[in-house]
Design a protein around this motif. Structure first.
Motif, mmCIF file in Angstrom:
data_model
loop_
_atom_site.group_PDB
_atom_site.id
_atom_site.type_symbol
_atom_site.label_atom_id
_atom_site.label_comp_id
_atom_site.label_asym_id
_atom_site.label_seq_id
_atom_site.Cartn_x
_atom_site.Cartn_y
_atom_site.Cartn_z
ATOM 1 N N GLY A 131 -26.000 36.269 41.202
ATOM 2 C CA GLY A 131 -25.778 35.802 39.829
ATOM 3 C C GLY A 131 -25.253 36.841 38.865
ATOM 4 N N ARG A 132 -25.051 38.061 39.275
ATOM 5 C CA ARG A 132 -24.497 39.051 38.342
ATOM 6 C C ARG A 132 -23.796 40.205 39.066
ATOM 7 N N SER A 133 -22.721 40.687 38.436
ATOM 8 C CA SER A 133 -22.001 41.845 38.968
ATOM 9 C C SER A 133 -22.264 43.012 38.038
ATOM 10 N N MET A 134 -22.206 44.194 38.580
ATOM 11 C CA MET A 134 -22.524 45.360 37.768
ATOM 12 C C MET A 134 -21.765 46.584 38.289
ATOM 13 N N TYR A 135 -21.523 47.541 37.422
ATOM 14 C CA TYR A 135 -20.938 48.805 37.853
ATOM 15 C C TYR A 135 -21.960 49.897 37.595
ATOM 16 N N GLN A 173 -16.074 51.169 22.597
ATOM 17 C CA GLN A 173 -15.617 50.209 23.628
ATOM 18 C C GLN A 173 -16.782 49.584 24.393
ATOM 19 N N PHE A 174 -17.995 49.949 24.008
ATOM 20 C CA PHE A 174 -19.159 49.433 24.744
ATOM 21 C C PHE A 174 -20.198 48.899 23.766
ATOM 22 N N THR A 175 -20.867 47.839 24.180
ATOM 23 C CA THR A 175 -21.912 47.270 23.326
ATOM 24 C C THR A 175 -23.158 47.006 24.170
ATOM 25 N N LEU A 176 -24.118 46.291 23.602
ATOM 26 C CA LEU A 176 -25.333 45.951 24.353
ATOM 27 C C LEU A 176 -24.982 45.252 25.656
ATOM 28 N N SER A 177 -25.702 45.563 26.704
ATOM 29 C CA SER A 177 -25.444 44.879 27.976
ATOM 30 C C SER A 177 -26.157 43.526 27.992
ATOM 31 N N ARG A 178 -25.752 42.707 28.943
ATOM 32 C CA ARG A 178 -26.422 41.415 29.093
ATOM 33 C C ARG A 178 -27.905 41.640 29.400
ATOM 34 N N ALA A 179 -28.190 42.642 30.235
ATOM 35 C CA ALA A 179 -29.591 42.916 30.596
ATOM 36 C C ALA A 179 -30.409 43.244 29.349
ATOM 37 N N GLN A 180 -29.832 44.041 28.430
ATOM 38 C CA GLN A 180 -30.561 44.379 27.200
ATOM 39 C C GLN A 180 -30.803 43.131 26.354
ATOM 40 N N ARG A 181 -29.755 42.294 26.248
ATOM 41 C CA ARG A 181 -29.914 41.073 25.441
ATOM 42 C C ARG A 181 -30.994 40.179 26.031
ATOM 43 N N GLN A 182 -30.954 40.026 27.366
ATOM 44 C CA GLN A 182 -31.943 39.142 28.011
ATOM 45 C C GLN A 182 -33.353 39.707 27.886
ATOM 46 N N THR A 183 -33.460 41.022 28.021
ATOM 47 C CA THR A 183 -34.777 41.653 27.984
ATOM 48 C C THR A 183 -35.499 41.334 26.685
ATOM 49 N N ALA A 201 -37.193 55.250 31.002
ATOM 50 C CA ALA A 201 -36.064 54.309 31.048
ATOM 51 C C ALA A 201 -35.221 54.771 32.228
ATOM 52 N N PHE A 202 -35.309 54.063 33.344
ATOM 53 C CA PHE A 202 -34.673 54.617 34.554
ATOM 54 C C PHE A 202 -33.168 54.388 34.584
ATOM 55 N N ALA A 203 -32.666 53.526 33.690
ATOM 56 C CA ALA A 203 -31.214 53.327 33.586
ATOM 57 C C ALA A 203 -30.886 52.848 32.178
ATOM 58 N N THR A 204 -29.738 53.284 31.673
ATOM 59 C CA THR A 204 -29.237 52.790 30.384
ATOM 60 C C THR A 204 -28.024 51.927 30.694
ATOM 61 N N SER A 205 -27.900 50.786 30.031
ATOM 62 C CA SER A 205 -26.764 49.928 30.379
ATOM 63 C C SER A 205 -25.973 49.514 29.139
ATOM 64 N N ARG A 206 -24.742 49.171 29.367
ATOM 65 C CA ARG A 206 -23.836 48.732 28.300
ATOM 66 C C ARG A 206 -22.890 47.670 28.850
ATOM 67 N N GLU A 207 -22.224 46.957 27.916
ATOM 68 C CA GLU A 207 -21.181 46.008 28.314
ATOM 69 C C GLU A 207 -19.856 46.474 27.719
ATOM 70 N N ALA A 208 -18.802 46.484 28.533
ATOM 71 C CA ALA A 208 -17.479 46.880 28.018
ATOM 72 C C ALA A 208 -16.939 45.751 27.138
ATOM 73 N N THR A 209 -16.507 46.098 25.915
ATOM 74 C CA THR A 209 -15.993 45.051 25.010
ATOM 75 C C THR A 209 -14.522 44.755 25.295
ATOM 76 N N GLU A 210 -13.882 45.640 26.044
ATOM 77 C CA GLU A 210 -12.472 45.458 26.403
ATOM 78 C C GLU A 210 -12.264 46.079 27.785
ATOM 79 N N ALA A 218 -12.864 43.675 30.793
ATOM 80 C CA ALA A 218 -13.650 43.380 29.582
ATOM 81 C C ALA A 218 -14.873 42.580 30.019
ATOM 82 N N GLY A 219 -16.026 42.876 29.450
ATOM 83 C CA GLY A 219 -17.257 42.159 29.810
ATOM 84 C C GLY A 219 -18.009 42.815 30.965
ATOM 85 N N ALA A 220 -17.434 43.905 31.534
ATOM 86 C CA ALA A 220 -18.113 44.560 32.668
ATOM 87 C C ALA A 220 -19.489 45.067 32.231
ATOM 88 N N GLN A 221 -20.476 44.855 33.082
ATOM 89 C CA GLN A 221 -21.820 45.382 32.838
ATOM 90 C C GLN A 221 -21.897 46.742 33.534
#
Ligand code: HEM
Length: 436
Positions: A46-50, A68-78, A314-323, A334-337
């Motif tokens: 259900g999810r792809s990630m880099y 170029q980066f914002t909150l990741s989907r994981a952060q929003r869901q958390t 915090a064992f990992a920090t994540s972001r989402e690419a806005t472009e 764009a949208g890469a986690q």
């Protein structure tokens, strides 16, 4: 962008992709994947990630190219359902506004004033421990750090009310455990974990409302700072409420995790403990430490640094690419986690000798390593707002404790962790109080 290729994807399995290896042993899996390349593509159900493990690329993502980066989907869901209106879960101009509103409560000039209280609360906490007592160390440390947070930043005596905060933290950790089968279901699906979470959030909200009702905008606490911002029409009441929830949770769990592992390592390394005690006795001469002692407690600082290296809460920090972006010659859409795992970087032998060994003295030797080989508090504009508070608290609490007690820590080896919001120990950590 032209010429950039897709990052390699280290051997996943059909359907489950990398999910199976992660569910079995996330800690080895992440390190194994990183040996493939500095940027790798991972597929989970259900999810792809880099995953990015080059410190210079991490610096770009968090600092220089952060626009170029914002909150990741994981952060929003958390944080959905508990901190929707908090600094942790917002982005863009709204995040800036909230961060600005909170900032005055985290200035060093104010934080250093909490030093004495941090040490006093710690001394009072361990005063009842008798040689031979068997303690649930994780439970003790989370109680201590919650009380310190209440006594200082929040200005609220949390004695007797710990359960409401701890239950919310536990429910959040259970909900965000990356191995939980129902983790990808929407929040409206009433799984037992979701129902527990909803109940806990309701109780926490009621508790925070009562705290707010007892406070005023003139109070010299973070509650006062937020209420004053509300009076100036800078933030809404929902934002006051959710930021307090965010601080109650983020403000004690990671510190408790760190103190637990610091004790675990000190118990396994008596020589380190002796060096620590020698420094503490010399610097403090029997007194309680305060913020003025922070700089002189170098060995204590190094034990804290080394604990945060080996066990980054915090064992990992994540972001989402806005472009669409190019990282390390690889094209990310764009949208890469994108995940930057402290866990991997902090134990990477390119930057650390003997990376799995607890050796606080490594910090006494000069080392030429890139800045983002070590980033327990993340970096850039969204770095941990509580960093200075946490560092002061950890150093003063540890100095106070080692001066008064010694602990023999026992765990089921090897130590395992919950892959969730914080790197909590997965099984019990008990400690027996030793005569000092
Ligand atoms: C050992 C202790 C701690 C560690 C390792 C830690 C680590 C972190 C990390 C890695 C982030 C994420 C930053 C990002 O996404 O780039 C963060 C954010 C945050 N932390 Fe901490 N933290 C600790 C203690 C605290 C304390 C004591 C407080 C408050 C009293 C706190 C409040 C926050 C808040 C509010 C955020 C969100 C900041 C934002 O999004 O602007 N943390 N922390």
């Amino acid at each position: 962008m032209s010429g950039a290729k897709r990052p390699p994807s280290p051997g996943g399995v059909p359907l489950m992709g990398h999910g199976l290896a992660f569910a079995r042993d996330p800690w080895s899996a992440m390190r194994e994947w990183a040996t493939e390349d500095d940027v790798v593509a991972l597929e989970f159900p259900g999810r792809s990630m880099y995953m990015v493990t080059d410190p210079h690329l991490i610096e770009r993502m968090l600092v220089s190219d952060q626009a170029q980066f914002t909150l990741s989907r994981a952060q929003r869901q958390t944080f959905a359902g508990i901190e929707d209106d908090a600094v942790t879960a917002t982005e863009g101009e709204r995040w800036k506004r909230l961060r600005r509103a909170l900032q005055p409560a985290f200035e060093w000039s104010g934080v250093r004033g909490y030093g004495d209280r941090m040490a006093e609360r710690t001394a009072a906490h361990v005063a009842d421990w008798e040689p031979g007592d068997r303690l649930d160390l994780w439970a003790e440390m989370r109680q201590l750090t919650l009380h310190i947070l209440g006594d200082t930043l929040l200005g609220v005596d949390l004695t007797g009310d710990e359960a409401v905060v701890h239950e919310a933290a536990d429910a959040l950790v259970a909900k965000t455990d990356f191995r939980r089968p129902g983790q990808l279901l929407p929040d409206w699906v009433p799984t037992p974990t979701q129902r527990r979470f909803d109940r806990a959030v309701g109780d926490l909200d009621d508790y925070i409302s009562a705290v707010i009702a007892d406070s005023g905008p003139g109070d010299a606490t973070v509650v006062g700072v937020l209420l004053a911002a509300h009076e100036r029409d800078e933030i809404s009441m929902a934002e006051v409420q959710d930021n307090l929830a965010a601080l109650l949770l983020a403000g004690h769990d990671s510190s408790a995790v760190t103190l637990t592992y610091a004790w675990y390592e000190l118990s396994r390394h008596p020589e380190t403990r002796e060096r620590l005690v020698a420094e503490v006795e010399e610097v403090l001469d029997g007194d309680l430490p305060g913020a003025d002692d922070f700089d002189d407690l170098e060995r204590v600082q190094n034990v804290v640094r080394e604990t945060l290296r080996l066990y980054p809460p915090a064992f990992a920090t994540s972001r989402e690419a806005t472009e669409a972006v190019t990282l390390g010659g690889y094209a990310l859409p764009a949208g890469a986690q994108v995940m930057a795992p402290q866990w991997v970087l902090h134990r990477d032998e390119r930057f650390w000798d003997d990376p799995d060994t607890f050796d606080p003295t490594r910090w006494e030797r000069d080392a030429d390593r890139p800045e983002y080989a070590y980033f327990p508090f993340s970096g850039g504009p969204r770095h941990c707002i509580g960093m200075r508070f946490a560092r002061l608290e950890l150093v003063l609490a540890l100095a106070t404790m080692v001066d008064r007690v010694d602990l023999d820590v026992s765990v089921d080896e090897p130590l395992t962790f919950t892959p969730s919001l914080s790197l909590r120990p997965e099984s019990d950590v008990f400690a027996t109080v030793r005569e000092v």
